[in-house]
Design an enzyme around this catalytic site. Structure first.
Site, PDB file in Angstrom:
ATOM      1  CG  ASN A   7      -1.916   1.112   1.244  1.00  0.00           C
ATOM      2  OD1 ASN A   7      -1.603   2.238   0.898  1.00  0.00           O
ATOM      3  ND2 ASN A   7      -3.124   0.811   1.670  1.00  0.00           N
ATOM      4  CG  HIS A  43      -8.058   3.348   1.211  1.00  0.00           C
ATOM      5  ND1 HIS A  43      -8.384   2.423   2.171  1.00  0.00           N
ATOM      6  CD2 HIS A  43      -9.131   4.166   1.125  1.00  0.00           C
ATOM      7  CE1 HIS A  43      -9.594   2.663   2.642  1.00  0.00           C
ATOM      8  NE2 HIS A  43     -10.060   3.732   2.020  1.00  0.00           N
ATOM      9  NE  ARG A  45      -9.399   6.954   4.343  1.00  0.00           N
ATOM     10  CZ  ARG A  45      -8.468   6.019   4.488  1.00  0.00           C
ATOM     11  NH1 ARG A  45      -7.300   6.165   3.888  1.00  0.00           N
ATOM     12  NH2 ARG A  45      -8.704   4.940   5.204  1.00  0.00           N
ATOM     13  CD  GLU A  70      -7.118  -1.317   0.854  1.00  0.00           C
ATOM     14  OE1 GLU A  70      -6.630  -2.432   1.152  1.00  0.00           O
ATOM     15  OE2 GLU A  70      -6.971  -0.297   1.558  1.00  0.00           O
ATOM     16  CB  THR A 101      -6.322   4.617   9.334  1.00  0.00           C
ATOM     17  OG1 THR A 101      -6.022   3.481   8.509  1.00  0.00           O
ATOM     18  CG2 THR A 101      -6.465   4.183  10.779  1.00  0.00           C
ATOM     19  CG  HIS A 191      -5.748  -1.605   9.655  1.00  0.00           C
ATOM     20  ND1 HIS A 191      -6.167  -0.582   8.832  1.00  0.00           N
ATOM     21  CD2 HIS A 191      -5.489  -1.051  10.845  1.00  0.00           C
ATOM     22  CE1 HIS A 191      -6.184   0.556   9.515  1.00  0.00           C
ATOM     23  NE2 HIS A 191      -5.760   0.295  10.745  1.00  0.00           N
ATOM     24  CG  ASP A 192      -2.265  -1.272  12.670  1.00  0.00           C
ATOM     25  OD1 ASP A 192      -1.802  -0.438  11.864  1.00  0.00           O
ATOM     26  OD2 ASP A 192      -2.984  -0.957  13.635  1.00  0.00           O
ATOM     27  CG  HIS A 215       1.702   3.157   9.271  1.00  0.00           C
ATOM     28  ND1 HIS A 215       1.813   4.526   9.095  1.00  0.00           N
ATOM     29  CD2 HIS A 215       2.145   2.903  10.526  1.00  0.00           C
ATOM     30  CE1 HIS A 215       2.300   5.065  10.192  1.00  0.00           C
ATOM     31  NE2 HIS A 215       2.516   4.114  11.079  1.00  0.00           N
TER      32      HIS A 215
END
Length: 241
Positions: A7, A43, A45, A70, A101, A191-192, A215
């Site tokens: 990502n 992703h 936004r 996404e 997020t 995620h994470d 991230h």
């Protein structure tokens, strides 16, 4: 083997913080592929605070691995963006407007009808669909009724509790993944996830097809360099007991 999709939102965040085009999002995506990444995830936004809509068009022309977009399909602009670019996969995420997020999966029961319509729309366009869900067997069953190809397990709760008790942290994810397999749903996660917790997750989740990581990977790249970091993550996604 589990595929690694990088990502690149955080790369765009860094670029946007200064203006101009440094770092170059497209070049970073190409470098990620060159270093072994098996997919690129973005992703966008509505406020375009990291990935811009134009970035998606620019990336579509050059990405040669799997391209995953996404986003929240309640925005008409997002739906138009996906249909115009026809990525390998669209991942439907119910992130609230203004959220820092993503912080929860879909209630696939309450939103079943809407998700069915969206999945049908994207699949008609030849786009693989994935629905972002919590590790809840009811939500997995609900996802099945939408006709989606895959689900993506929201892994922040796992990452949050991993250091304290990893066996407990992964328990619900194993149940959800097992049910997804039984229902014939493909399985992604994200995620994470990080170098600390990825291997244990990959080794314990049956038939995990893809992880999307941004991230933590970008943070690690500050110390190890992007090429080394991608190699480290690839090693974790291919780990065998």
């Amino acid at each position: 083997m589990t595929k690694l999709s990088v990502n690149i939102n955080k790369i765009a965040t860094l670029r946007n913080s200064r203006g101009g085009n440094n770092p170059n999002v497209v070049q970073v995506a190409l470098d990620c592929e060159r270093f072994g990444a098996e997919g690129i995830t973005v992703h966008p936004r509505p406020d375009e605070r990291h990935i811009r809509y134009q970035d998606v068009y620019d990336l579509k022309t050059v990405v040669t691995t799997e391209f995953n977009i996404e986003g929240n399909p309640t925005e008409a602009k997002f739906i138009e963006l996906v249909l115009a670019n026809k990525p390998t996969q669209v991942t439907l995420v119910p992130d609230a407007l203004g959220a820092i997020t993503s912080n929860a999966g879909w209630d696939t029961i309450t939103h079943q009808s809407r998700l069915q319509d969206l999945v049908a729309l994207f699949k008609e366009a030849g786009i693989r669909t994935s629905i972002f869900v919590d590790p809840d067997e009811r939500m997995v069953e609900g996802a099945k009724t939408t006709g989606t190809d895959r689900i993506e397990l929201y892994t922040e709760p796992y990452a949050e509790h991993y250091a304290k008790d990893r066996a407990t942290a992964i328990k619900d994810f194993v149940k959800a993944a097992t049910l997804a397999n039984q229902l014939g749903l493909g399985l992604n996660a994200g995620h994470d996830l990080s170098l600390e917790n990825l291997r244990y997750f990959q080794q314990n989740i049956p038939n995990l097809l893809e992880v999307s990581i941004g991230h933590a990977l970008v943070c690690d790249a500050l110390y190890y360099g992007l090429e080394n970091t991608i190699q480290f993550y690839l090693k974790e996604t291919k780990a065998i007991d």
